[in-house]
Scaffold this active site. Sequence first.
Site, short mmCIF file in Angstrom:
data_model
loop_
_atom_site.label_atom_id
_atom_site.label_comp_id
_atom_site.label_asym_id
_atom_site.label_seq_id
_atom_site.Cartn_x
_atom_site.Cartn_y
_atom_site.Cartn_z
N GLU A 1 0.83 -1.21 0.00
CA GLU A 1 0.00 0.00 0.00
C GLU A 1 0.86 1.26 0.00
O GLU A 1 0.76 2.08 0.92
CB GLU A 1 -0.91 0.01 1.23
CG GLU A 1 -1.86 -1.16 1.37
CD GLU A 1 -2.56 -1.18 2.74
OE1 GLU A 1 -2.19 -0.39 3.63
OE2 GLU A 1 -3.47 -2.01 2.90
N PRO A 2 1.71 1.44 -0.99
CA PRO A 2 2.56 2.64 -0.96
C PRO A 2 1.77 3.89 -1.32
O PRO A 2 0.91 3.87 -2.20
CB PRO A 2 3.61 2.34 -2.04
CG PRO A 2 2.95 1.40 -2.98
CD PRO A 2 1.96 0.60 -2.18
N GLY A 3 2.04 4.95 -0.61
CA GLY A 3 1.45 6.25 -0.93
C GLY A 3 2.59 7.20 -1.30
O GLY A 3 2.87 7.45 -2.46
N CYS B 1 -1.99 33.66 9.66
CA CYS B 1 -1.82 34.21 11.00
C CYS B 1 -1.57 33.12 12.03
O CYS B 1 -2.43 32.84 12.88
CB CYS B 1 -3.05 35.03 11.36
SG CYS B 1 -3.36 36.29 10.14
C1 LIG Z 1 -1.26 6.16 5.10
C2 LIG Z 1 -1.35 4.71 4.87
C3 LIG Z 1 -0.62 4.11 3.84
C4 LIG Z 1 0.35 4.86 2.98
O1 LIG Z 1 1.49 5.24 3.69
P1 LIG Z 1 2.73 5.90 2.95
O2 LIG Z 1 3.66 6.24 4.05
O3 LIG Z 1 2.24 7.09 2.25
O4 LIG Z 1 3.29 4.87 2.03
C5 LIG Z 1 -0.81 2.76 3.61
N1 LIG Z 1 -1.66 2.02 4.38
C6 LIG Z 1 -2.35 2.57 5.39
C7 LIG Z 1 -3.25 1.71 6.19
C8 LIG Z 1 -2.22 3.92 5.67
O5 LIG Z 1 -2.91 4.45 6.68
#
Ligand SMILES: *Cc1c(COP(=O)(O)O)cnc(C)c1O
Length: 423
Positions: A279-281, A347
């Site tokens: 699950e990379p973001g 502010c």
């Molecule tokens: C935020 C999140 C991700 C992504 O995390 P990154 O640090 O952006 O890779 C993946 N899985 C879950 C459950 C998350 O909450």
Amino acid sequence: MEKKLKSYSYINNQLHLEKVAVKNIAQQLATPFYCYSQSTIEQNYQCYIDNLQALDAMVCYAIKANSNQAIIKTLADLGAGADVVSQGELQRALMAGIAAEKIVYSGVAKTEKEIEFALAKNIYQFNVESKNELERINKIASKLNKVASIALRINPDIDAKTHKKISTGKSENKFGVPIRSARQLYRYAKELSAIHIQGIDVHIGSQITTLAPFEKTFERIKTLVNDLREDGIDISVIDVGGGLGVNYQQKSAINHEIKDYCTLLTQSFADMKCQIILEPGRSLVADSGLLVSQVIYLKQGQERMFLIIDAAMNDLLRPSMYDAYHKIVALDKHHEQGTYDIVGPVCETGDIFAKNRTMERMNEGDLLVIDRVGAYGSAMASTYNTRLLIPEVLVKHDKFSIIKARTDYQTLINQDNYAKWQK
Ligand SMILES: *Cc1c(COP(=O)(O)O)cnc(C)c1O
């Protein structure tokens, strides 16, 4: 052959994203705005795929990192799945063309409505965070005559050694099921008629910059999967969450980090006969994005020079929220230097992008960019101080396109209503 990942570059001392001079965008679209390189995102995704060949892997983009539809579509078109944490994100993923069978639903408190919606769409997996949630999903699925495929999110009690606000895998954090009670909860889940136990899930935090916490986590998860199999519980999916960090100091591409992480995944899980979900973001989108801003004032303080720019903490929260470092550079490259506190107009004392930062000398009206803001930038923006959400632009090769337009004050203000007794 390894592709060369691009970040911004200077051509004739003009900052370019891919082959587009960012100044050309700024001339059409007033600052501040975000712009993203589509090729960078594509290459980051491809880097995962290339290095996961030995596994049955599915890369589910964590939508919350950057939820613009054009960004989601970029990844959808490459075949990515999605990790969502709300009904809104689920709708975004579906609308951008990600099939329900590639969507996993995470998040610490899914409501009844959200669970119903996700069941109706037949998503791939619920990542379940507690016994109560498990029971609730079972009840709703029964009512709808459905079976929910689930993984339990395990809290492995691992210190990810990251900022405390983005650490999620320690026992004191609100996330997941304590690893010690996991076996028991799986046995309980097995008895629930509308629950199909599919896998196991873990996510220990974000912006993790060494592999050691991942390695420890994966070991614990492997042990648990083996224990569960002994208990007669079949685990066919291991979801390892996201969290791979980005080096914000550097300009070079993130492919080495992705490669090493994938090697660790392969070493850890090749023999487990499981599908591996990632699950990379951040690691997919962070280095694709720039925030372009203009200097409004140079202000000489008692001790330091302030560079007051037209972007602020409501546009990019990371420096004030996480003490995050972002590189800041001029659009016009030159060799004179200045040292500034770079701040926004909001502010709040915390509205600071950088303190005591040496960069190109800047004058009022000059343009600069804040680097590596593709993740948790626009997605966390607000209209605090009645500032408009800023536009977003996608760049690909020599083209650019506005993927979120600037609204206007009237639209923003008209969202409010006077109470009926005030009319
Ligand atoms: C935020 C999140 C991700 C992504 O995390 P990154 O640090 O952006 O890779 C993946 N899985 C879950 C459950 C998350 O909450």
